[in-house]
Design a protein around this motif. Structure first.
Motif, PDB file in Angstrom:
ATOM      1  N   TYR A  48      -1.306   1.956  -3.356  1.00 35.30           N
ATOM      2  CA  TYR A  48      -1.829   1.025  -2.351  1.00 35.30           C
ATOM      3  C   TYR A  48      -2.819   0.043  -2.975  1.00 35.30           C
ATOM      4  N   ASP A  52      -2.376  -4.139  -3.242  1.00 42.98           N
ATOM      5  CA  ASP A  52      -3.347  -4.806  -2.379  1.00 42.98           C
ATOM      6  C   ASP A  52      -3.643  -6.190  -2.947  1.00 42.98           C
ATOM      7  N   GLU A 107     -10.247   2.612   2.001  1.00 46.15           N
ATOM      8  CA  GLU A 107      -9.036   2.223   2.745  1.00 46.15           C
ATOM      9  C   GLU A 107      -7.774   2.658   2.003  1.00 46.15           C
ATOM     10  N   HIS A 108      -7.752   2.503   0.673  1.00 50.13           N
ATOM     11  CA  HIS A 108      -6.588   2.931  -0.109  1.00 50.13           C
ATOM     12  C   HIS A 108      -6.408   4.444   0.007  1.00 50.13           C
ATOM     13  N   ASP A 110      -7.573   6.421   2.430  1.00 51.89           N
ATOM     14  CA  ASP A 110      -7.195   6.744   3.812  1.00 51.89           C
ATOM     15  C   ASP A 110      -5.707   6.479   4.043  1.00 51.89           C
ATOM     16  N   ALA A 111      -5.211   5.366   3.502  1.00 54.90           N
ATOM     17  CA  ALA A 111      -3.786   5.037   3.634  1.00 54.90           C
ATOM     18  C   ALA A 111      -2.924   6.087   2.936  1.00 54.90           C
ATOM     19  N   ALA A 115      -0.277   8.414   4.795  1.00 56.96           N
ATOM     20  CA  ALA A 115       1.125   8.382   4.368  1.00 56.96           C
ATOM     21  C   ALA A 115       1.645   9.789   4.124  1.00 56.96           C
ATOM     22  N   ALA A 123       6.158   6.453   5.460  1.00 53.89           N
ATOM     23  CA  ALA A 123       5.215   5.692   4.638  1.00 53.89           C
ATOM     24  C   ALA A 123       5.936   4.570   3.900  1.00 53.89           C
ATOM     25  N   LYS A 126       6.702   1.713   6.313  1.00 50.89           N
ATOM     26  CA  LYS A 126       5.503   0.948   6.609  1.00 50.89           C
ATOM     27  C   LYS A 126       5.125   0.052   5.420  1.00 50.89           C
TER      28      LYS A 126
END
Length: 130
Positions: A48, A52, A107-108, A110-111, A115, A123, A126
């Motif tokens: 991620y 980004d 954020e990475h 958490d993603a 997933a 995942a 998305k």
């Protein structure tokens, strides 16, 4: 792109230059081996971060190289070897993460957790939609 520090990693360096191929092949391999990977969350967080748009290019290049090494069908220790198969992949990933740790955000992470909780198939869908 192969530099003095990446001797022996030239195939991963070449693959890392093709972002779409990395993206496609990453999800394919992750689906096959996710249950065997104790470092799956770190791998996904790195993925991620690498994709980004806010991540600096040099960080993306480092992480894409590590991810490319993970998806290559050959490496120093074959992935099919029980227990040891992914140790070299984990070492390459851990090294890349240590080099760019400040860029892998909450954020990475958490993603990545989300997933894994959702499942790899959802995942991937998305990620492709993003």
């Amino acid at each position: 792109m192969a530099a003095e520090h990446s001797v022996g990693f030239e195939p991963a360096d070449r693959l890392a230059e093709d972002r779409e191929s990395v993206r496609r092949r990453f999800w394919r391999k992750l689906k096959r081996v996710a249950a065997q990977l104790p470092f799956a969350e770190d791998l996904l967080a790195a993925y991620y971060c690498a994709f980004d748009r806010q991540t600096p290019r040099h960080v993306q290049a480092s992480l894409l190289g590590a991810i490319a090494y993970f998806i290559l069908p050959f490496d120093f220790i074959p992935d099919v070897m029980p227990v040891l198969g992914f140790t070299d992949d984990a070492a390459v990933l851990a090294t890349a993460i240590r080099m760019v740790a400040s860029h892998i955000t909450t954020e990475h992470r958490d993603a990545a957790r989300a997933a894994l909780k959702r499942g790899v198939d959802e995942a991937e869908e998305k990620a492709e939609a993003a």
